[in-house]
Design a protein around this motif. Structure first.
Motif, PDB file in Angstrom:
ATOM      1  N   ASN A 125      -9.239   0.139  13.593  1.00 61.64           N
ATOM      2  CA  ASN A 125     -10.400   0.946  13.199  1.00 61.64           C
ATOM      3  C   ASN A 125     -11.539  -0.011  12.856  1.00 61.64           C
ATOM      4  N   ARG A 126     -12.644   0.531  12.398  1.00 60.23           N
ATOM      5  CA  ARG A 126     -13.849  -0.283  12.179  1.00 60.23           C
ATOM      6  C   ARG A 126     -13.697  -1.271  11.024  1.00 60.23           C
ATOM      7  N   PHE A 127     -12.672  -1.118  10.194  1.00 60.02           N
ATOM      8  CA  PHE A 127     -12.508  -1.988   9.036  1.00 60.02           C
ATOM      9  C   PHE A 127     -11.688  -3.234   9.341  1.00 60.02           C
ATOM     10  N   ILE A 128     -10.795  -3.150  10.310  1.00 60.90           N
ATOM     11  CA  ILE A 128      -9.826  -4.214  10.545  1.00 60.90           C
ATOM     12  C   ILE A 128     -10.323  -5.167  11.634  1.00 60.90           C
ATOM     13  N   GLY A 129     -10.216  -6.465  11.378  1.00 54.87           N
ATOM     14  CA  GLY A 129     -10.634  -7.444  12.379  1.00 54.87           C
ATOM     15  C   GLY A 129     -11.158  -8.729  11.768  1.00 54.87           C
ATOM     16  N   ASP A 130     -11.604  -8.635  10.515  1.00 54.73           N
ATOM     17  CA  ASP A 130     -12.082  -9.823   9.798  1.00 54.73           C
ATOM     18  C   ASP A 130     -11.097 -10.179   8.691  1.00 54.73           C
ATOM     19  N   ASP A 131     -11.442 -11.200   7.901  1.00 53.54           N
ATOM     20  CA  ASP A 131     -10.571 -11.608   6.804  1.00 53.54           C
ATOM     21  C   ASP A 131     -10.532 -10.592   5.679  1.00 53.54           C
ATOM     22  N   GLY A 132     -11.494  -9.714   5.641  1.00 56.35           N
ATOM     23  CA  GLY A 132     -11.537  -8.664   4.629  1.00 56.35           C
ATOM     24  C   GLY A 132     -12.221  -7.431   5.174  1.00 56.35           C
ATOM     25  N   ALA A 133     -11.992  -6.306   4.516  1.00 59.71           N
ATOM     26  CA  ALA A 133     -12.616  -5.050   4.939  1.00 59.71           C
ATOM     27  C   ALA A 133     -13.899  -4.820   4.150  1.00 59.71           C
ATOM     28  N   ILE A 134     -14.961  -4.444   4.845  1.00 56.43           N
ATOM     29  CA  ILE A 134     -16.245  -4.151   4.195  1.00 56.43           C
ATOM     30  C   ILE A 134     -16.340  -2.648   4.000  1.00 56.43           C
ATOM     31  N   VAL A 135     -16.267  -2.212   2.740  1.00 54.33           N
ATOM     32  CA  VAL A 135     -16.325  -0.780   2.437  1.00 54.33           C
ATOM     33  C   VAL A 135     -17.289  -0.537   1.282  1.00 54.33           C
ATOM     34  N   ASP A 136     -17.795   0.674   1.214  1.00 53.81           N
ATOM     35  CA  ASP A 136     -18.677   1.080   0.117  1.00 53.81           C
ATOM     36  C   ASP A 136     -17.811   1.693  -0.975  1.00 53.81           C
ATOM     37  N   LEU A 137     -17.687   1.015  -2.099  1.00 56.31           N
ATOM     38  CA  LEU A 137     -16.806   1.470  -3.173  1.00 56.31           C
ATOM     39  C   LEU A 137     -17.566   2.112  -4.337  1.00 56.31           C
ATOM     40  N   LYS A 138     -18.801   2.544  -4.112  1.00 53.66           N
ATOM     41  CA  LYS A 138     -19.614   3.091  -5.200  1.00 53.66           C
ATOM     42  C   LYS A 138     -18.962   4.304  -5.852  1.00 53.66           C
ATOM     43  N   LYS A 139     -18.294   5.126  -5.054  1.00 49.19           N
ATOM     44  CA  LYS A 139     -17.686   6.347  -5.601  1.00 49.19           C
ATOM     45  C   LYS A 139     -16.196   6.180  -5.891  1.00 49.19           C
ATOM     46  N   CYS A 140     -15.626   5.018  -5.546  1.00 43.88           N
ATOM     47  CA  CYS A 140     -14.193   4.808  -5.726  1.00 43.88           C
ATOM     48  C   CYS A 140     -13.924   4.170  -7.085  1.00 43.88           C
ATOM     49  N   ASN A 141     -13.179   4.869  -7.922  1.00 44.01           N
ATOM     50  CA  ASN A 141     -12.988   4.387  -9.288  1.00 44.01           C
ATOM     51  C   ASN A 141     -11.526   4.353  -9.732  1.00 44.01           C
ATOM     52  N   ILE A 142     -10.602   4.644  -8.824  1.00 44.72           N
ATOM     53  CA  ILE A 142      -9.181   4.615  -9.165  1.00 44.72           C
ATOM     54  C   ILE A 142      -8.447   3.734  -8.165  1.00 44.72           C
ATOM     55  N   ILE A 143      -7.659   2.783  -8.681  1.00 44.22           N
ATOM     56  CA  ILE A 143      -6.853   1.908  -7.830  1.00 44.22           C
ATOM     57  C   ILE A 143      -5.411   1.980  -8.317  1.00 44.22           C
ATOM     58  N   ALA A 144      -4.484   2.174  -7.384  1.00 49.12           N
ATOM     59  CA  ALA A 144      -3.063   2.230  -7.728  1.00 49.12           C
ATOM     60  C   ALA A 144      -2.277   1.413  -6.718  1.00 49.12           C
ATOM     61  N   SER A 145      -1.201   0.792  -7.178  1.00 48.95           N
ATOM     62  CA  SER A 145      -0.376  -0.024  -6.285  1.00 48.95           C
ATOM     63  C   SER A 145       1.088   0.169  -6.632  1.00 48.95           C
ATOM     64  N   ASP A 146       1.924   0.236  -5.603  1.00 48.55           N
ATOM     65  CA  ASP A 146       3.357   0.418  -5.818  1.00 48.55           C
ATOM     66  C   ASP A 146       4.111  -0.247  -4.674  1.00 48.55           C
ATOM     67  N   SER A 147       5.387  -0.536  -4.911  1.00 42.59           N
ATOM     68  CA  SER A 147       6.208  -1.217  -3.914  1.00 42.59           C
ATOM     69  C   SER A 147       7.422  -0.377  -3.546  1.00 42.59           C
ATOM     70  N   PHE A 148       7.970  -0.666  -2.372  1.00 41.97           N
ATOM     71  CA  PHE A 148       9.105   0.092  -1.844  1.00 41.97           C
ATOM     72  C   PHE A 148       9.968  -0.890  -1.047  1.00 41.97           C
ATOM     73  N   PHE A 149      11.076  -1.316  -1.656  1.00 40.12           N
ATOM     74  CA  PHE A 149      11.862  -2.418  -1.088  1.00 40.12           C
ATOM     75  C   PHE A 149      13.254  -1.961  -0.662  1.00 40.12           C
ATOM     76  N   GLU A 150      13.676  -2.490   0.483  1.00 39.72           N
ATOM     77  CA  GLU A 150      15.029  -2.234   0.978  1.00 39.72           C
ATOM     78  C   GLU A 150      16.067  -2.772  -0.010  1.00 39.72           C
ATOM     79  N   ASP A 151      17.109  -1.986  -0.230  1.00 41.38           N
ATOM     80  CA  ASP A 151      18.220  -2.283  -1.146  1.00 41.38           C
ATOM     81  C   ASP A 151      17.821  -2.256  -2.619  1.00 41.38           C
ATOM     82  N   VAL A 152      16.572  -1.873  -2.882  1.00 43.94           N
ATOM     83  CA  VAL A 152      16.139  -1.606  -4.257  1.00 43.94           C
ATOM     84  C   VAL A 152      15.794  -0.124  -4.391  1.00 43.94           C
ATOM     85  N   HIS A 153      14.959   0.368  -3.464  1.00 37.68           N
ATOM     86  CA  HIS A 153      14.550   1.773  -3.479  1.00 37.68           C
ATOM     87  C   HIS A 153      15.220   2.594  -2.380  1.00 37.68           C
ATOM     88  N   PHE A 154      15.775   1.947  -1.394  1.00 40.39           N
ATOM     89  CA  PHE A 154      16.429   2.653  -0.286  1.00 40.39           C
ATOM     90  C   PHE A 154      17.337   1.689   0.465  1.00 40.39           C
TER      91      PHE A 154
END
Length: 272
Positions: A12-41
């Motif tokens: 898509n238009r974001f992927i291709g450089d070392d980072g994605a250029i996005v407008d985050l003015k309205k984005c105010n929540i960030i969440a991160s989680d992991s899902f590992f083999e033999d730990v979660h499934f």
């Protein structure tokens, strides 16, 4: 080559450089989680697209209970040697979730690994974020039902198969109910580690205990991986919460009232 093939599944238009250029003015929540083999499934329990789809839903669930809608996702994926068709299948689960919840996958990283390891960071928007801070003398409720995931996980651990529609494989997120009800809700969290553990988390933040109106047995209270929603709300909002549940066809169980004190979970720390 295979890592490049995996990345090509998300062009898509974001992927291709070392980072994605996005407008985050309205984005105010960030969440991160992991899902590992033999730990979660275990890989023999789920198809590759089911693994990546559930990994996505686990993260989206966190955003929903914050009353946020996902805008962007960053994927970090490690996987063992796979055929191109299997790599594509793994990518399909991520794309399915992104299409269903209307967000864009804007980048990340891939590495060769002995097992499947997935870490997802979601960036979202919320006009009224909801935290885990409950108040005294509020109703306490959860969506859906609890316990079936516990039952299915035990079957898997004993070597049996379970239905492909099990909530352990395909969590059923209650986003339609929560987004409509959010303005009438005080606190919330998703039930990932079991109802009792989530009640303890709200208790620690809010300095509350609970007067139980209904008996919740240990089988229900310690069932993890449910991804139902635990929430509290003022008593005056009872009828409107019940009405929203009816409109969105979301079963809810009102089982307690908050009171002063502390609550301690009786469940094991690791439900897996």
């Amino acid at each position: 080559m295979k890592e490049e093939f995996f990345i090509s599944q998300f062009k898509n238009r974001f992927i291709g450089d070392d980072g994605a250029i996005v407008d985050l003015k309205k984005c105010n929540i960030i969440a991160s989680d992991s899902f590992f083999e033999d730990v979660h499934f275990k890989k023999e329990w789920m198809d590759l697209d089911e693994i990546s789809y559930k990994a996505s839903l686990v993260n989206i669930s966190d955003m929903i209970v914050m009353n946020a809608k996902v805008k962007y996702a960053i994927l970090n994926v490690g996987f063992p040697d796979m055929s191109l068709s299997n790599i594509k299948k793994l990518a399909n689960g991520f794309k399915k979730a992104a299409k269903e919840f209307d967000y864009e996958i804007i980048g990340g990283d891939t590495i060769k690994n002995d097992k499947i390891a997935i870490s997802i960071t979601l960036i979202g928007e919320s006009k009224k974020p909801i935290k885990r801070k409950a108040k005294i003398d509020e109703y306490v409720a959860f969506t859906g039902d609890l316990g079936r995931v516990n039952r299915d996980l035990k079957r898997l651990l004993r070597g049996f198969k379970i239905n492909k529609n099990s909530k352990f494989i395909k969590p059923v997120l209650k986003d339609k109910f929560f987004y409509k009800a959010s303005r009438y809700i005080t606190s919330a969290c998703d039930i990932s580690d079991g109802l009792f553990k989530e009640l303890e988390r709200i208790s620690k933040v809010s300095n509350v205990d609970y007067h139980f109106l209904k008996k919740i047995n240990k089988y229900q209270g310690c069932s993890g991986e449910e991804y139902e929603i635990l929430f509290t709300f003022p008593k005056k909002n009872l009828k409107i919460i019940q009405n929203i549940a009816k409109i969105t066809r979301t079963p809810i169980t009102i089982f307690a009232i908050t009171k002063r004190g502390k609550f301690k979970s009786i469940c094991a720390e690791n439900h897996f």
